[in-house]
Design a protein around this motif. Structure first.
Motif, PDB file in Angstrom:
ATOM      1  N   ASP A 150      44.787  11.019  32.435  1.00  0.00           N
ATOM      2  CA  ASP A 150      45.537  11.696  33.487  1.00  0.00           C
ATOM      3  C   ASP A 150      44.692  11.746  34.756  1.00  0.00           C
ATOM      4  O   ASP A 150      43.500  12.079  34.710  1.00  0.00           O
ATOM      5  N   ILE A 151      45.300  11.451  35.913  1.00  0.00           N
ATOM      6  CA  ILE A 151      44.562  11.552  37.174  1.00  0.00           C
ATOM      7  C   ILE A 151      44.144  12.991  37.455  1.00  0.00           C
ATOM      8  O   ILE A 151      43.238  13.226  38.262  1.00  0.00           O
ATOM      9  N   GLY A 152      44.791  13.946  36.797  1.00  0.00           N
ATOM     10  CA  GLY A 152      44.416  15.337  36.979  1.00  0.00           C
ATOM     11  C   GLY A 152      43.172  15.749  36.210  1.00  0.00           C
ATOM     12  O   GLY A 152      42.677  16.859  36.381  1.00  0.00           O
ATOM     13  N   ASN A 153      42.652  14.854  35.376  1.00  0.00           N
ATOM     14  CA  ASN A 153      41.435  15.121  34.612  1.00  0.00           C
ATOM     15  C   ASN A 153      40.231  14.710  35.464  1.00  0.00           C
ATOM     16  O   ASN A 153      39.802  13.556  35.441  1.00  0.00           O
ATOM     17  N   VAL A 154      39.713  15.658  36.227  1.00  0.00           N
ATOM     18  CA  VAL A 154      38.656  15.359  37.199  1.00  0.00           C
ATOM     19  C   VAL A 154      37.415  14.794  36.515  1.00  0.00           C
ATOM     20  O   VAL A 154      36.777  13.862  37.018  1.00  0.00           O
ATOM     21  N   GLU A 155      37.051  15.352  35.359  1.00  0.00           N
ATOM     22  CA  GLU A 155      35.851  14.884  34.655  1.00  0.00           C
ATOM     23  C   GLU A 155      36.000  13.427  34.239  1.00  0.00           C
ATOM     24  O   GLU A 155      35.063  12.624  34.390  1.00  0.00           O
ATOM     25  N   LEU A 156      37.166  13.056  33.714  1.00  0.00           N
ATOM     26  CA  LEU A 156      37.397  11.670  33.316  1.00  0.00           C
ATOM     27  C   LEU A 156      37.361  10.744  34.521  1.00  0.00           C
ATOM     28  O   LEU A 156      36.720   9.685  34.488  1.00  0.00           O
ATOM     29  N   VAL A 157      38.034  11.123  35.594  1.00  0.00           N
ATOM     30  CA  VAL A 157      38.066  10.274  36.778  1.00  0.00           C
ATOM     31  C   VAL A 157      36.662  10.073  37.342  1.00  0.00           C
ATOM     32  O   VAL A 157      36.254   8.950  37.658  1.00  0.00           O
ATOM     33  N   PHE A 158      35.893  11.165  37.449  1.00  0.00           N
ATOM     34  CA  PHE A 158      34.538  11.040  37.986  1.00  0.00           C
ATOM     35  C   PHE A 158      33.672  10.173  37.070  1.00  0.00           C
ATOM     36  O   PHE A 158      32.858   9.368  37.547  1.00  0.00           O
ATOM     37  N   TYR A 159      33.852  10.314  35.756  1.00  0.00           N
ATOM     38  CA  TYR A 159      33.113   9.485  34.811  1.00  0.00           C
ATOM     39  C   TYR A 159      33.421   8.003  35.026  1.00  0.00           C
ATOM     40  O   TYR A 159      32.504   7.163  35.066  1.00  0.00           O
ATOM     41  N   LEU A 160      34.689   7.675  35.194  1.00  0.00           N
ATOM     42  CA  LEU A 160      35.073   6.274  35.400  1.00  0.00           C
ATOM     43  C   LEU A 160      34.524   5.744  36.721  1.00  0.00           C
ATOM     44  O   LEU A 160      34.005   4.616  36.789  1.00  0.00           O
ATOM     45  N   LEU A 161      34.625   6.545  37.759  1.00  0.00           N
ATOM     46  CA  LEU A 161      34.115   6.124  39.064  1.00  0.00           C
ATOM     47  C   LEU A 161      32.616   5.826  39.013  1.00  0.00           C
ATOM     48  O   LEU A 161      32.148   4.785  39.499  1.00  0.00           O
ATOM     49  N   SER A 162      31.872   6.732  38.430  1.00  0.00           N
ATOM     50  CA  SER A 162      30.415   6.599  38.429  1.00  0.00           C
ATOM     51  C   SER A 162      29.916   5.591  37.402  1.00  0.00           C
ATOM     52  O   SER A 162      28.976   4.827  37.665  1.00  0.00           O
ATOM     53  N   THR A 163      30.538   5.546  36.228  1.00  0.00           N
ATOM     54  CA  THR A 163      30.088   4.629  35.182  1.00  0.00           C
ATOM     55  C   THR A 163      30.312   3.176  35.586  1.00  0.00           C
ATOM     56  O   THR A 163      29.448   2.312  35.353  1.00  0.00           O
ATOM     57  N   TYR A 164      31.460   2.902  36.196  1.00  0.00           N
ATOM     58  CA  TYR A 164      31.799   1.515  36.528  1.00  0.00           C
ATOM     59  C   TYR A 164      31.521   1.174  37.990  1.00  0.00           C
ATOM     60  O   TYR A 164      31.862   0.088  38.448  1.00  0.00           O
ATOM     61  N   LYS A 165      30.901   2.113  38.724  1.00  0.00           N
ATOM     62  CA  LYS A 165      30.517   1.878  40.119  1.00  0.00           C
ATOM     63  C   LYS A 165      31.704   1.351  40.930  1.00  0.00           C
ATOM     64  O   LYS A 165      31.648   0.290  41.567  1.00  0.00           O
ATOM     65  N   VAL A 166      32.752   2.119  40.897  1.00  0.00           N
ATOM     66  CA  VAL A 166      34.015   1.738  41.529  1.00  0.00           C
ATOM     67  C   VAL A 166      33.866   1.658  43.049  1.00  0.00           C
ATOM     68  O   VAL A 166      33.250   2.523  43.674  1.00  0.00           O
ATOM     69  N   THR A 167      34.429   0.609  43.625  1.00  0.00           N
ATOM     70  CA  THR A 167      34.370   0.409  45.072  1.00  0.00           C
ATOM     71  C   THR A 167      35.669   0.786  45.771  1.00  0.00           C
ATOM     72  O   THR A 167      35.682   1.005  46.986  1.00  0.00           O
ATOM     73  N   THR A 168      36.776   0.860  45.012  1.00  0.00           N
ATOM     74  CA  THR A 168      38.093   1.137  45.596  1.00  0.00           C
ATOM     75  C   THR A 168      38.953   1.880  44.585  1.00  0.00           C
ATOM     76  O   THR A 168      38.961   1.527  43.403  1.00  0.00           O
ATOM     77  N   VAL A 169      39.667   2.894  45.054  1.00  0.00           N
ATOM     78  CA  VAL A 169      40.676   3.579  44.240  1.00  0.00           C
ATOM     79  C   VAL A 169      42.042   3.219  44.805  1.00  0.00           C
ATOM     80  O   VAL A 169      42.265   3.322  46.025  1.00  0.00           O
ATOM     81  N   VAL A 170      42.957   2.785  43.940  1.00  0.00           N
ATOM     82  CA  VAL A 170      44.334   2.483  44.348  1.00  0.00           C
ATOM     83  C   VAL A 170      45.245   3.388  43.526  1.00  0.00           C
ATOM     84  O   VAL A 170      45.326   3.248  42.307  1.00  0.00           O
ATOM     85  N   ASN A 171      45.922   4.307  44.209  1.00  0.00           N
ATOM     86  CA  ASN A 171      46.669   5.355  43.506  1.00  0.00           C
ATOM     87  C   ASN A 171      48.169   5.075  43.480  1.00  0.00           C
ATOM     88  O   ASN A 171      48.891   5.349  44.441  1.00  0.00           O
ATOM     89  N   PHE A 172      48.640   4.542  42.342  1.00  0.00           N
ATOM     90  CA  PHE A 172      50.073   4.392  42.090  1.00  0.00           C
ATOM     91  C   PHE A 172      50.628   5.539  41.249  1.00  0.00           C
ATOM     92  O   PHE A 172      51.855   5.682  41.145  1.00  0.00           O
TER      93      PHE A 172
END
Length: 358
Positions: A59-81
């Protein structure tokens, strides 16, 4: 290769976008989707063996999961559908729309802000947050004129109100915190993988089964129709060259009344799957167009939407490639070839009965 976090990437537009990104090898994709009734792994089947596409159920509302994905995979872009998107469902149950479209977007933005603040140098400068929205936030047009990026917001349904709120949050996060955001507002999409609650796939499936083709009111409500792959290509152009903090309207230059859409669809079906050869129709001798039925209008039904897409054409050089005729023919052909997909995504969940009577 860059890594993009795509939210709602198992839904209609999201799955088409992810498939396009991977066909072009533009980025690795971390695909985050809650898999509600309209999100399906079947829509990602072409990416089954792709090592640069990682699906994560969440869920996009799960801040801990989202931050984990961003930092673990070194995300350069978020595309929100990620969004609840069906107006009729928002009439029956607005709470889900508030929770996902407003609260969910807020939490996604907040996770992205904290991640972005921790980046250094070039990584921080290159980061982007692209928010996909709708022309419905602008309300209803009269018989003339077009929505531009400066049109005041005047949403008339719980769905459009929730999307308007999410757009305002995205703008606020750019203006207040400096988060490098982009927003797009698109017209009505159609094409492969669209859930059969929406007008075009609903009419295709009903017609093939010889069922009524219900059209709200007098059928003269006008929408601008945009083929989904054209939309996805426009989004790539916005990510490549769009100015941070800006909004871009994306339209198909195809204004049609609802009744004209359905009549045109019936003619395409007669060509590709003639009613005279359809067992569901042969007994009556009827043609698909004979199935059209006018039903009481939807509450708060906006009369006309029309997009002025001159800004994205002028600044980024994007224009739609499909006419309504060519795009609709491709769409009908896809649904004819993918009846099993339709069965899988609706079985036990959605029987195509009417929603949103208020």
């Amino acid at each position: 290769m860059d890594t993009w976090l795509v939210t709602g990437g198992a839904g209609f537009i999201g799955s088409n976008f992810v498939q396009l990104v991977r066909r072009l090898k533009r980025a690795r994709v971390i695909n985050l989707d809650k898999l509600t009734y309209a999100g399906h792994l079947e829509s990602l089947e072409p990416l089954h063996d792709d090592p640069d596409h990682l699906f994560v159920r969440g869920d996009i509302g799960n801040v801990e999961l989202v931050f984990y994905l961003l930092s673990t995979y070194k995300v350069t872009t978020v595309v929100n559908f990620a969004a609840e998107s069906h107006v009729d469902r928002s009439i029956d149950g607005p709470g889900d729309f508030v929770q996902t479209n407003i609260v969910g977007t807020f939490r996604l933005l907040d996770a992205a802000r904290h991640y972005w603040n921790g980046l250094d140098g070039d990584a921080k400068a290159r980061f982007r947050f692209l928010h996909i929205s709708t022309d419905e936030v602008y309300g209803s047009l009269g018989p003339e004129g077009f929505f531009t990026e400066s049109t005041p917001y005047a949403p008339n349904s719980p769905y459009s109100a929730s999307k308007a709120a999410s757009d305002h949050l995205v703008r606020a996060y750019h203006e207040t915190y400096g988060l490098p955001t982009l927003t797009t507002n698109c017209s009505n999409n159609y094409g492969p993988y669209q859930y059969p609650e929406k007008l075009i796939p609903l009419m295709i499936l009903n017609a093939l089964e010889g069922k009524p083709l219900p059209i709200y009111g007098d059928g003269l409500n006008v929408r601008d129709w945009l083929y989904v792959v054209d939309h996805c290509e426009a989004l790539l152009r916005v990510l490549e060259s769009g100015r941070v903090g800006e909004t871009y309207n994306i339209g198909g230059h195809n204004e049609k009344t609802n009744v004209d859409v359905v009549r045109t669809l019936c003619r395409v079906l007669e060509d590709l799957a003639p009613s005279r050869e359809n067992p569901a129709m042969k007994a009556t001798g009827a043609r698909y167009e004979d199935l059209i039925t006018f039903v009481p209008d939807r509450p708060g039904h906006d009369r006309r939407y029309a997009i002025d897409a001159s800004k994205i054409a002028r600044e980024l050089g994007w224009r739609p490639q499909e006419t309504f005729s060519s795009g609709l023919r491709k769409t009908v052909a896809w649904y004819l070839e993918n009846r099993e997909w339709c069965r899988k995504v609706t079985e036990g969940v959605y029987d195509r009965t009417r929603l949103g009577r208020a």
